[in-house]
Enzyme design. Structure first.
Site, PDB file in Angstrom:
ATOM      1  N   GLU B 127      42.041  42.724  -4.216  1.00  0.00           N
ATOM      2  CA  GLU B 127      42.536  43.727  -5.152  1.00  0.00           C
ATOM      3  C   GLU B 127      43.872  44.244  -4.661  1.00  0.00           C
ATOM      4  O   GLU B 127      44.197  44.096  -3.487  1.00  0.00           O
ATOM      5  CB  GLU B 127      41.544  44.901  -5.218  1.00  0.00           C
ATOM      6  CG  GLU B 127      40.184  44.474  -5.716  1.00  0.00           C
ATOM      7  CD  GLU B 127      39.280  45.646  -6.048  1.00  0.00           C
ATOM      8  OE1 GLU B 127      39.717  46.812  -5.867  1.00  0.00           O
ATOM      9  OE2 GLU B 127      38.153  45.397  -6.492  1.00  0.00           O
ATOM     10  N   SER B 132      42.817  42.335   2.860  1.00  0.00           N
ATOM     11  CA  SER B 132      42.142  42.106   4.141  1.00  0.00           C
ATOM     12  C   SER B 132      40.939  43.031   4.262  1.00  0.00           C
ATOM     13  O   SER B 132      39.888  42.652   4.763  1.00  0.00           O
ATOM     14  CB  SER B 132      43.096  42.396   5.301  1.00  0.00           C
ATOM     15  OG  SER B 132      44.214  41.567   5.215  1.00  0.00           O
ATOM     16  N   ILE B 157      44.469  35.983  -7.687  1.00  0.00           N
ATOM     17  CA  ILE B 157      43.284  35.174  -7.953  1.00  0.00           C
ATOM     18  C   ILE B 157      43.657  33.762  -8.433  1.00  0.00           C
ATOM     19  O   ILE B 157      44.254  33.598  -9.500  1.00  0.00           O
ATOM     20  CB  ILE B 157      42.367  35.866  -8.982  1.00  0.00           C
ATOM     21  CG1 ILE B 157      42.069  37.300  -8.529  1.00  0.00           C
ATOM     22  CG2 ILE B 157      41.077  35.059  -9.181  1.00  0.00           C
ATOM     23  CD1 ILE B 157      41.554  37.449  -7.091  1.00  0.00           C
ATOM     24  N   THR B 158      43.295  32.769  -7.623  1.00  0.00           N
ATOM     25  CA  THR B 158      43.562  31.374  -7.953  1.00  0.00           C
ATOM     26  C   THR B 158      42.748  30.967  -9.177  1.00  0.00           C
ATOM     27  O   THR B 158      41.560  31.310  -9.265  1.00  0.00           O
ATOM     28  CB  THR B 158      43.207  30.483  -6.750  1.00  0.00           C
ATOM     29  OG1 THR B 158      43.966  30.931  -5.635  1.00  0.00           O
ATOM     30  CG2 THR B 158      43.526  29.017  -7.013  1.00  0.00           C
ATOM     31  N   TYR B 232      27.465  40.660   1.784  1.00  0.00           N
ATOM     32  CA  TYR B 232      26.690  39.709   2.579  1.00  0.00           C
ATOM     33  C   TYR B 232      26.906  38.281   2.065  1.00  0.00           C
ATOM     34  O   TYR B 232      27.122  37.353   2.842  1.00  0.00           O
ATOM     35  CB  TYR B 232      25.225  40.139   2.511  1.00  0.00           C
ATOM     36  CG  TYR B 232      24.258  39.207   3.166  1.00  0.00           C
ATOM     37  CD1 TYR B 232      24.285  39.008   4.551  1.00  0.00           C
ATOM     38  CD2 TYR B 232      23.293  38.535   2.416  1.00  0.00           C
ATOM     39  CE1 TYR B 232      23.397  38.147   5.151  1.00  0.00           C
ATOM     40  CE2 TYR B 232      22.396  37.679   3.004  1.00  0.00           C
ATOM     41  CZ  TYR B 232      22.449  37.485   4.376  1.00  0.00           C
ATOM     42  OH  TYR B 232      21.561  36.632   4.968  1.00  0.00           O
ATOM     43  N   GLU B 241      34.517  28.489   3.899  1.00  0.00           N
ATOM     44  CA  GLU B 241      35.892  28.689   3.423  1.00  0.00           C
ATOM     45  C   GLU B 241      36.907  28.452   4.531  1.00  0.00           C
ATOM     46  O   GLU B 241      37.968  27.871   4.313  1.00  0.00           O
ATOM     47  CB  GLU B 241      36.059  30.115   2.894  1.00  0.00           C
ATOM     48  CG  GLU B 241      35.428  30.310   1.531  1.00  0.00           C
ATOM     49  CD  GLU B 241      35.413  31.777   1.119  1.00  0.00           C
ATOM     50  OE1 GLU B 241      36.262  32.557   1.606  1.00  0.00           O
ATOM     51  OE2 GLU B 241      34.536  32.154   0.320  1.00  0.00           O
ATOM     52  N   ARG B 242      36.568  28.903   5.727  1.00  0.00           N
ATOM     53  CA  ARG B 242      37.522  28.753   6.825  1.00  0.00           C
ATOM     54  C   ARG B 242      37.613  27.314   7.289  1.00  0.00           C
ATOM     55  O   ARG B 242      38.687  26.840   7.646  1.00  0.00           O
ATOM     56  CB  ARG B 242      37.138  29.691   7.969  1.00  0.00           C
ATOM     57  CG  ARG B 242      37.455  31.105   7.564  1.00  0.00           C
ATOM     58  CD  ARG B 242      36.863  32.160   8.444  1.00  0.00           C
ATOM     59  NE  ARG B 242      37.035  33.446   7.772  1.00  0.00           N
ATOM     60  CZ  ARG B 242      36.359  34.536   8.088  1.00  0.00           C
ATOM     61  NH1 ARG B 242      35.469  34.512   9.050  1.00  0.00           N
ATOM     62  NH2 ARG B 242      36.582  35.651   7.439  1.00  0.00           N
ATOM     63  N   GLN B 278      65.726  10.922  21.798  1.00  0.00           N
ATOM     64  CA  GLN B 278      64.631  11.385  22.656  1.00  0.00           C
ATOM     65  C   GLN B 278      64.126  12.778  22.284  1.00  0.00           C
ATOM     66  O   GLN B 278      62.924  13.024  22.276  1.00  0.00           O
ATOM     67  CB  GLN B 278      65.058  11.358  24.127  1.00  0.00           C
ATOM     68  CG  GLN B 278      63.868  11.498  25.059  1.00  0.00           C
ATOM     69  CD  GLN B 278      64.251  11.627  26.516  1.00  0.00           C
ATOM     70  OE1 GLN B 278      65.327  12.134  26.853  1.00  0.00           O
ATOM     71  NE2 GLN B 278      63.386  11.176  27.392  1.00  0.00           N
ATOM     72  N   GLN B 335      63.122  20.079   9.363  1.00  0.00           N
ATOM     73  CA  GLN B 335      64.216  19.902  10.330  1.00  0.00           C
ATOM     74  C   GLN B 335      64.525  18.418  10.556  1.00  0.00           C
ATOM     75  O   GLN B 335      65.685  18.022  10.621  1.00  0.00           O
ATOM     76  CB  GLN B 335      63.834  20.585  11.652  1.00  0.00           C
ATOM     77  CG  GLN B 335      64.984  20.760  12.625  1.00  0.00           C
ATOM     78  CD  GLN B 335      66.025  21.755  12.111  1.00  0.00           C
ATOM     79  OE1 GLN B 335      65.748  22.575  11.252  1.00  0.00           O
ATOM     80  NE2 GLN B 335      67.234  21.643  12.620  1.00  0.00           N
TER      81      GLN B 335
END
Ligand SMILES: Cc1cc2nc3c(=O)[nH]c(=O)nc-3n(C[C@H](O)[C@H](O)[C@H](O)COP(=O)(O)OP(=O)(O)OC[C@H]3O[C@@H](n4cnc5c(N)ncnc54)[C@H](O)[C@@H]3O)c2cc1C
Ligand SMILES: Cc1cc2nc3c(=O)[nH]c(=O)nc-3n(C[C@H](O)[C@H](O)[C@H](O)COP(=O)(O)OP(=O)(O)OC[C@H]3O[C@@H](n4cnc5c(N)ncnc54)[C@H](O)[C@@H]3O)c2cc1C
Lengths: 511, 383
Positions: B127, B132, B157-158, B232, B241-242, B278, B335
């Site tokens: 929200e 977090s 929200i995806t 919960y 999810e992680r 190198q 780069q």
């Protein structure tokens, strides 16, 4: 990963270390040496022969016992202590076990395992560290012995140790192909040892060794002459893998030690483990150490399964040693001024870890190896040298095939010339004991050394135990002696499939 | 240790063929439009990709988690993290919650259709005033007769504009803080629901919405699972999810490095290919080592996850490290490409901006460290 037996072993080892080692560490660090009578105690417990056969006094256990051994000796608050048993068991004596004669095993390996003798590995020299092929110490054969001249430096256990597995040139005219491994007793006449002063690893003795016309019995040669470089390349993987274990295990020790301190130390009315930046810093380190440890475990399982994992060992050595630098630096920060004092063990951990990115192949050398395997190997594959369906009928070598690099100054042998050159070399060499195939895309030369002699055929469709993908140009260089097979492998010019140990014998054919 | 069987490899090959045919040629277009077309859901559904780990009863394939690992890895190699996110939010966020807490009736209606690709969903937790800090969310749901009346807002929200249904969180008992949160399944056409599309740095092929709920009335059976159990349920999905983010981080890094390497082989400077310098070689080597290490760590955790082990701390570690690594790798790859790295004609620029979300979404890096610190320093256990 660890069974109940492993856990019991760890507990016994920990008790042993707490009893025999921990109370004395500070003194040994101060005196910069460890007592000789300590090591037979290790021997008695079997700690020096974990992966060696019972025949030589070993206990013939799986490699996970060695993982535990390395982890626990790395948690004794002294890198200097850790390195002696590590060199003894994983960095020097394996050469005797893997490539040495029965005589050498009886004479030296048994004494290593019993802890009566302390072994060293002598690779580095004042003039050549990273560039191993460039070593200058000579061992010239004279009847039934070698005469050794030259010097070695940074040799761990070299001051108080009993013998060194020395990397020497038996054929100084050759590059890597003239390198051999020779056992030199450090009490021999003509050997002088200088103890070096150093930044960390204080409990460990590090020597500069000079050899002045040292007479070494010919039977002290490990394996064959000229094979030293290959033995070394194999052995260094174990050195790097065990070094990696020491890397993450010392980090685990440091994190535990630091968290303990953070819970006890107060500032601004609270314990310092309540400050978010310190907490997050520790969380980051804890995560990195866990990931690193699991990766090393993965490598250990592959090693235990007998895989030859040059890339993985180099990656593990690189990442764990660099991680240890970071962990020790940041953990020390949490101790504030006490981190700088010898009263706490962080100062020692900080200086001890510094050698990690230098010894056993520096971080830069690890990246060189990885780069060669990751970048050049793939580019070689990409060049279309991967064999397509082999033809059973001998075909004429198309001219265009052999002269693709027309603007290249190096001349490339024709397929027939290569075939006859390999035939010549194969006839001169001992039977290989295996089958080996050189693949040049469309064509191949097969060498069958299972019988009394090496039989050479072309464009054979049968599978060989080991297949070497190589460009004709590079094989030409190898046959002419311009390109060393091991260098060719390390630089990705040859790509080996199947049994790696067969490829290790390439030198004996090309030589 | 090899976690993949012959069947897994065959699955990977056919998935690759599918993605090469149905997805890769179109992602540039979808990045411009801002979302994949509706038709793609059905195609994924037909192939069974949304239901790999779900039971056959609801049209799933009941396969082990390493099939999902493969799906996630291959989705990280289509070079459109937005597209992968749209697909990922549907199956790993919305369908996972339905499967976990949904009633049989809800499963029949949403999970089954979701697996088949007939409906697609989103999960709305964040929200404007509670990202977090999930517990501080302000959306409320109060009962009125047999209905719930929901008021509040959600953001970031995806699939939030286009999805057919949404799993949302709301406080049913605000004074209980997180213990007063419940989940609901809401149909798109519910009166009082509005959504606005947000413009963003990357993930451009996925639609990300801010939404408002104004006296939105939903039936009693819109409640997902038990009342006040929402927090919960959310926590129960964290490990998955992680891991999903960690797998994507590693695979994204791997793909980026390979892309960079291919470029470096072709590009010449000072008369030699870039792969001969190198300094660049060593940076490639460093990344290759870090990626290999991280990959093995993530596989090891997926294996433990498959066995039903408790890996809350480790999953947070993996998400933290893998998304950091992906930022580092994609930065380096830009780069390696020099000016071309900055151009949209090459893929590197998109990889880099897409990677940036990894350390923010699904719990920020700072939140991962909070969790790890609590578990490792304070020895708190979550379960
Ligand atoms: C405490 C300690 C114990 C040791 N124990 C032993 C032992 O028991 N036995 C033994 O044989 N050796 C031992 N060594 C030696 C160690 O293996 C060498 O120090 C190491 O291999 C590096 O060699 P060098 O010191 O000659 O450095 P050099 O090779 O001179 O390297 C100097 C610097 O140049 C870099 N460099 C070199 N080549 C390249 C390249 N191609 N590209 C980029 N950078 C490059 C290196 O990474 C390094 O940073 C020990 C060293 C120490 C410090
Ligand atoms: C493209 C995209 C797609 C998303 N998709 C979804 C979705 O589908 N569903 C959904 O519910 N959400 C989604 N999100 C939301 C995402 O989960 C949140 O953005 C995320 O949880 C962070 O919350 P926030 O944005 O409110 O940041 P905040 O919570 O405001 O954080 C701002 C900064 O403060 C730091 N911070 C916060 N608390 C602490 C603390 N205790 N200690 C230290 N630092 C702290 C954060 O790490 C961050 O750096 C999406 C976000 C984006 C960008």
């Amino acid at each position: 990963m660890f069974t109940e037996e492993h856990k019991i072993f760890r507990q016994g080892l920990r008790d042993f270390l707490d009893r025999e080692v921990m109370p004395n560490i500070d003194q040994w660090e101060e005196e910069q040496r460890m007592p000789k009578d300590l090591w037979p105690k290790f021997g008695e417990m079997g700690y020096f022969g974990l992966n060696y056969p019972e025949k030589y006094g070993g206990i013939d256990a799986d490699f996970m016992y060695s993982v535990i051994f390395m982890e626990e000796i790395s948690k004794c608050e002294s890198g200097g202590f850790m390195i002696l048993p590590a060199v003894q068991q994983y960095m020097s004596s394996p050469y005797i076990y893997k490539h040495g004669s029965e005589f050498l095993k009886e004479k030296y390996l048994t004494k290593v395992i019993s802890g009566e003798w302390i072994a060293c590995i002598g690779i580095s020299e004042p003039g050549a560290g990273s560039d191993v092929a460039n070593i200058q110490t000579k061992a010239i054969k004279d009847g039934d012995h070698y005469v050794v001249n030259g010097s070695k430096t940074f040799i761990t256990n070299g001051v108080y140790g009993d013998f060194v597995v020395a990397v020497v040139k038996t054929d100084p005219a050759m590059g890597a192909a003239g390198v051999s491994l020779l056992i030199i007793d450090l009490n021999s006449e003509g050997v002088t040892r200088n103890k070096l002063k150093k930044l960390g690893w204080h409990a460990s003795d590090t020597a500069e060794l000079h050899f002045d016309n040292v007479k070494v019995p010919a039977e002290n040669l490990i394996g064959d002459e000229g094979q030293g470089f290959y033995y070394l390349m194999g052995g260094l993987q174990l050195e790097r893998l065990t070094g990696s274990i020491a890397g993450y295990a010392s980090c685990e020790w440091a994190i535990k030690y630091t968290l303990q301190y953070m819970s006890e130390r107060h500032a601004f009315g609270r314990s310092i483990n309540k400050f978010q930046v310190l907490r997050h810093r520790m969380a980051q380190l804890i995560s990195e150490v866990e990931a690193s440890k699991q990766f090393v475990y993965h490598c250990c399982r592959m090693h235990n399964a007998g895989e030859y994992i040059v890339k993985e060992c180099s990656m593990a050595k690189l990442l764990t040693s660099e991680l240890a630098e970071k962990v020790m630096t940041q953990c020390l920060q949490s101790f504030g001024g006490y981190g700088f004092m010898e009263e706490y063990k962080m100062a020692r951990a900080y200086r001890d870890c510094r050698v990690g990115t230098i010894g056993g192949g520096s971080s830069e050398i690890m990246r060189e190896i990885i780069a060669k395997m990751v970048i050049d190997d793939t580019s070689y594959q990409r060049a279309g040298s991967v064999p397509s369906s082999p033809k059973s009928e001998p075909v004429e070598a198309p001219k265009t095939e052999t002269t693709t690099n027309t603007n290249d100054k190096k001349s490339v042998m024709s397929f027939e010339a290569i075939e006859s050159a390999i035939k010549g070399k194969a006839a001169a060499a001992k039977p290989l004991g295996n089958t080996l195939k050189f693949n040049f895309g469309e064509q191949n030369v097969m060498l069958n050394g299972l019988g009394d002699a090496n039989v050479v055929t072309t464009n054979d469709a049968t599978e060989a135990q080991c297949t070497v993908d190589v460009a004709m140009e590079d094989l030409t260089s190898m046959l002419k002696g311009d390109l060393n097979p091991m260098n060719a492998f390390m630089s990705g010019k040859i790509k080996v499939k199947g049994d790696m140990s067969v490829a290790m014998k390439l030198g004996s054919i090309m030589g | 240790m090899n976690y993949f069987t012959e069947e897994h490899n065959q699955f990977r090959n056919s998935l690759r063929d599918f993605l090469q045919k149905e997805v890769v040629p179109f992602v540039d277009e979808w990045e411009k439009v801002g979302n994949p077309p509706r038709s793609i859901w059905k195609k994924f559904g037909d192939m069974g990709y949304f239901g790999l780990r779900f039971s056959e009863k609801h049209g799933g394939l009941n396969l082990d988690f390493f099939y999902d690992v493969i799906l996630l890895e291959e989705l990280s190699k289509i070079n459109s993290a937005g597209t992968s996110a749209a697909i990922g939010a549907h199956t790993y966020l919305s369908l996972s919650h339905l499967n976990n807490a949904g009633s049989e009736e809800q499963k029949e209606k949403y999970l089954k259709a979701g697996i088949a690709g007939d409906l697609f969903g989103s999960l709305a937790i964040s929200e404007p005033f509670g990202g977090s800090d999930v517990a501080s969310m302000r959306t409320t749901a109060v009962t009125d007769g047999s209905e719930w009346v929901i008021n509040g807002s959600k953001t970031f929200i995806t699939n939030g504009v286009l999805s057919d249904y949404l799993i949302i969180s709301a406080k049913t008992e605000p004074e209980l803080k997180q213990a007063g949160i419940s989940l609901f399944v809401i149909d798109r056409d519910t009166a009082g629901l509005s959504a606005t599309k947000l413009d963003k740095l990357g993930w451009r092929a996925s639609d990300t919405a801010e939404m408002a709920f104004t006296d939105m009335r939903v039936p009693a059976n819109a409640l997902l699972g038990q009342e006040n159990q929402g927090f919960y349920y959310i926590m129960q999905q964290f490990a998955l999810e992680r891991l999903v983010m960690a797998i994507g981080g590693v695979a994204g890094s791997e793909y980026a490095l390979q892309y960079g390497l291919n470029y470096m082989r072709e590009r010449e400077a000072f008369g030699r290919p870039l792969t001969k310098f190198q300094e660049l070689r060593h940076r490639v080597a460093q990344l290759a080592a870090e990626i290999e290490q991280q990959k093995q760590f993530v596989y090891y955790l997926c294996d433990r996850f498959t066995k039903g082990e408790y890996i809350v701390k480790e999953a947070a570690m993996a998400k933290l490290l893998a998304t950091q690594l992906c930022d580092k790798t994609t930065f380096e790859v830009v780069q390696f490409l020099g000016g071309y790295g900055y151009m949209e004609d090459y893929q590197a620029s998109r990889m880099w901006r897409d990677s940036r979300l990894g350390q923010i979404g699904g719990g920020t890096s700072e939140i991962m460290k909070e969790i790890i610190a609590k578990m490792a320093i304070d020895e708190i256990k979550y379960d």
